[in-house]
Motif scaffolding. Structure first.
Motif, PDB file in Angstrom:
ATOM      1  N   LEU A   1       0.829  -1.200   0.000  1.00  0.00           N
ATOM      2  CA  LEU A   1       0.000   0.000   0.000  1.00  0.00           C
ATOM      3  C   LEU A   1       0.868   1.256   0.000  1.00  0.00           C
ATOM      4  N   THR A   2       1.915   1.252   0.782  1.00  0.00           N
ATOM      5  CA  THR A   2       2.841   2.390   0.813  1.00  0.00           C
ATOM      6  C   THR A   2       3.494   2.574  -0.547  1.00  0.00           C
ATOM      7  N   ALA A   3       3.909   1.491  -1.184  1.00  0.00           N
ATOM      8  CA  ALA A   3       4.544   1.568  -2.503  1.00  0.00           C
ATOM      9  C   ALA A   3       3.573   2.135  -3.539  1.00  0.00           C
ATOM     10  N   ILE A   4       2.323   1.725  -3.482  1.00  0.00           N
ATOM     11  CA  ILE A   4       1.323   2.251  -4.420  1.00  0.00           C
ATOM     12  C   ILE A   4       1.115   3.735  -4.196  1.00  0.00           C
ATOM     13  N   ARG A   5       1.030   4.138  -2.955  1.00  0.00           N
ATOM     14  CA  ARG A   5       0.863   5.568  -2.656  1.00  0.00           C
ATOM     15  C   ARG A   5       2.047   6.383  -3.172  1.00  0.00           C
ATOM     16  N   GLN A   6       3.250   5.900  -2.934  1.00  0.00           N
ATOM     17  CA  GLN A   6       4.436   6.622  -3.378  1.00  0.00           C
ATOM     18  C   GLN A   6       4.541   6.628  -4.903  1.00  0.00           C
ATOM     19  N   LEU A   7       4.203   5.528  -5.530  1.00  0.00           N
ATOM     20  CA  LEU A   7       4.231   5.467  -6.986  1.00  0.00           C
ATOM     21  C   LEU A   7       3.264   6.486  -7.577  1.00  0.00           C
ATOM     22  N   ARG A   8       2.096   6.613  -6.996  1.00  0.00           N
ATOM     23  CA  ARG A   8       1.118   7.595  -7.485  1.00  0.00           C
ATOM     24  C   ARG A   8       1.657   9.013  -7.375  1.00  0.00           C
ATOM     25  N   ARG A   9       2.484   9.276  -6.375  1.00  0.00           N
ATOM     26  CA  ARG A   9       3.058  10.619  -6.202  1.00  0.00           C
ATOM     27  C   ARG A   9       4.192  10.901  -7.182  1.00  0.00           C
ATOM     28  N   PHE A  10       4.931   9.876  -7.574  1.00  0.00           N
ATOM     29  CA  PHE A  10       6.124  10.068  -8.381  1.00  0.00           C
ATOM     30  C   PHE A  10       5.946   9.777  -9.868  1.00  0.00           C
ATOM     31  N   VAL A  11       4.886   9.082 -10.241  1.00  0.00           N
ATOM     32  CA  VAL A  11       4.717   8.647 -11.626  1.00  0.00           C
ATOM     33  C   VAL A  11       4.421   9.841 -12.536  1.00  0.00           C
ATOM     34  N   VAL A  12       4.865   9.726 -13.775  1.00  0.00           N
ATOM     35  CA  VAL A  12       4.628  10.759 -14.779  1.00  0.00           C
ATOM     36  C   VAL A  12       3.125  10.842 -15.042  1.00  0.00           C
ATOM     37  N   PRO A  13       2.552  12.049 -15.065  1.00  0.00           N
ATOM     38  CA  PRO A  13       1.130  12.166 -15.384  1.00  0.00           C
ATOM     39  C   PRO A  13       0.832  11.590 -16.774  1.00  0.00           C
ATOM     40  N   ARG A  14      -0.304  10.957 -16.894  1.00  0.00           N
ATOM     41  CA  ARG A  14      -0.753  10.343 -18.148  1.00  0.00           C
ATOM     42  C   ARG A  14       0.292   9.382 -18.703  1.00  0.00           C
TER      43      ARG A  14
ATOM     44  N   TRP B   1       0.169   6.376 -19.337  1.00  0.00           N
ATOM     45  CA  TRP B   1      -0.361   5.421 -20.304  1.00  0.00           C
ATOM     46  C   TRP B   1      -0.341   5.973 -21.737  1.00  0.00           C
ATOM     47  N   ALA B   2      -0.105   7.273 -21.903  1.00  0.00           N
ATOM     48  CA  ALA B   2      -0.122   7.885 -23.229  1.00  0.00           C
ATOM     49  C   ALA B   2       1.278   8.054 -23.828  1.00  0.00           C
ATOM     50  N   HIS B   3       2.319   7.669 -23.079  1.00  0.00           N
ATOM     51  CA  HIS B   3       3.699   7.870 -23.536  1.00  0.00           C
ATOM     52  C   HIS B   3       4.492   6.567 -23.426  1.00  0.00           C
ATOM     53  N   PRO B   4       5.335   6.280 -24.420  1.00  0.00           N
ATOM     54  CA  PRO B   4       6.195   5.097 -24.304  1.00  0.00           C
ATOM     55  C   PRO B   4       7.101   5.233 -23.094  1.00  0.00           C
ATOM     56  N   PRO B   5       7.393   4.215 -22.372  1.00  0.00           N
ATOM     57  CA  PRO B   5       7.138   2.794 -22.602  1.00  0.00           C
ATOM     58  C   PRO B   5       5.802   2.319 -22.035  1.00  0.00           C
ATOM     59  N   PHE B   6       4.851   3.226 -21.787  1.00  0.00           N
ATOM     60  CA  PHE B   6       3.505   2.879 -21.337  1.00  0.00           C
ATOM     61  C   PHE B   6       3.513   2.131 -20.006  1.00  0.00           C
ATOM     62  N   LEU B   7       4.400   2.556 -19.111  1.00  0.00           N
ATOM     63  CA  LEU B   7       4.507   1.976 -17.773  1.00  0.00           C
ATOM     64  C   LEU B   7       4.470   3.095 -16.738  1.00  0.00           C
ATOM     65  N   PRO B   8       3.919   2.835 -15.558  1.00  0.00           N
ATOM     66  CA  PRO B   8       3.872   3.867 -14.518  1.00  0.00           C
ATOM     67  C   PRO B   8       5.231   4.023 -13.833  1.00  0.00           C
ATOM     68  N   LEU B   9       6.150   4.715 -14.498  1.00  0.00           N
ATOM     69  CA  LEU B   9       7.493   4.920 -13.979  1.00  0.00           C
ATOM     70  C   LEU B   9       7.666   6.352 -13.495  1.00  0.00           C
ATOM     71  N   PRO B  10       8.580   6.576 -12.560  1.00  0.00           N
ATOM     72  CA  PRO B  10       8.847   7.944 -12.106  1.00  0.00           C
ATOM     73  C   PRO B  10       9.437   8.792 -13.230  1.00  0.00           C
ATOM     74  N   ALA B  11       9.228  10.091 -13.145  1.00  0.00           N
ATOM     75  CA  ALA B  11       9.817  11.014 -14.112  1.00  0.00           C
ATOM     76  C   ALA B  11      11.340  10.914 -14.045  1.00  0.00           C
ATOM     77  N   GLN B  12      12.011  10.923 -15.186  1.00  0.00           N
ATOM     78  CA  GLN B  12      13.457  10.764 -15.228  1.00  0.00           C
ATOM     79  C   GLN B  12      14.176  11.878 -14.474  1.00  0.00           C
ATOM     80  N   GLY B  13      13.695  13.096 -14.588  1.00  0.00           N
ATOM     81  CA  GLY B  13      14.323  14.205 -13.867  1.00  0.00           C
ATOM     82  C   GLY B  13      14.234  14.016 -12.362  1.00  0.00           C
ATOM     83  N   LEU B  14      13.088  13.584 -11.892  1.00  0.00           N
ATOM     84  CA  LEU B  14      12.915  13.338 -10.463  1.00  0.00           C
ATOM     85  C   LEU B  14      13.784  12.175 -10.000  1.00  0.00           C
ATOM     86  N   LEU B  15      13.841  11.133 -10.794  1.00  0.00           N
ATOM     87  CA  LEU B  15      14.664   9.976 -10.453  1.00  0.00           C
ATOM     88  C   LEU B  15      16.151  10.361 -10.399  1.00  0.00           C
ATOM     89  N   ARG B  16      16.594  11.173 -11.360  1.00  0.00           N
ATOM     90  CA  ARG B  16      17.984  11.655 -11.354  1.00  0.00           C
ATOM     91  C   ARG B  16      18.268  12.481 -10.111  1.00  0.00           C
TER      92      ARG B  16
END
Length: 76
Positions: free
Chosen positions: A16-29, A31-46
């Motif tokens: 549950l904590t991981a899902i909450r954090q993923l929702r905060r860090f994932v790139v908006p929309r 599903w509309a951009h390759p690779p079509f996965l809920p991944l954190p924004a590259q700038g934030l990850l860097r």
């Protein structure tokens, strides 16, 4: 990212904590951009890896993510 996902999967109390954090860090929309996965924004990850390891190109370690999720869970 696969190692991190697998590390989270073996810690059900952090799901549950991981899902909450993923929702905060994932790139908006995501599903509309390759690779079509809920991944954190590259700038934030860097930024996060540079703040944690002192090097923006350092590979994020699964153990560190688990420790961070435990901290988030304890402080939410």
């Amino acid at each position: 990212m696969l190692r991190i996902a697998l590390a989270v999967l073996i810690h059900p109390h952090l799901w549950l904590t991981a899902i909450r954090q993923l929702r905060r860090f994932v790139v908006p929309r995501w599903w509309a951009h390759p690779p079509f996965l809920p991944l954190p924004a590259q700038g934030l990850l860097r930024f996060r890896t540079e703040a944690m390891y002192g090097d923006a190109n350092h590979r994020l370690q699964a153990h560190d993510v688990i420790v961070w999720l435990r901290w988030c869970r304890a402080h939410s």
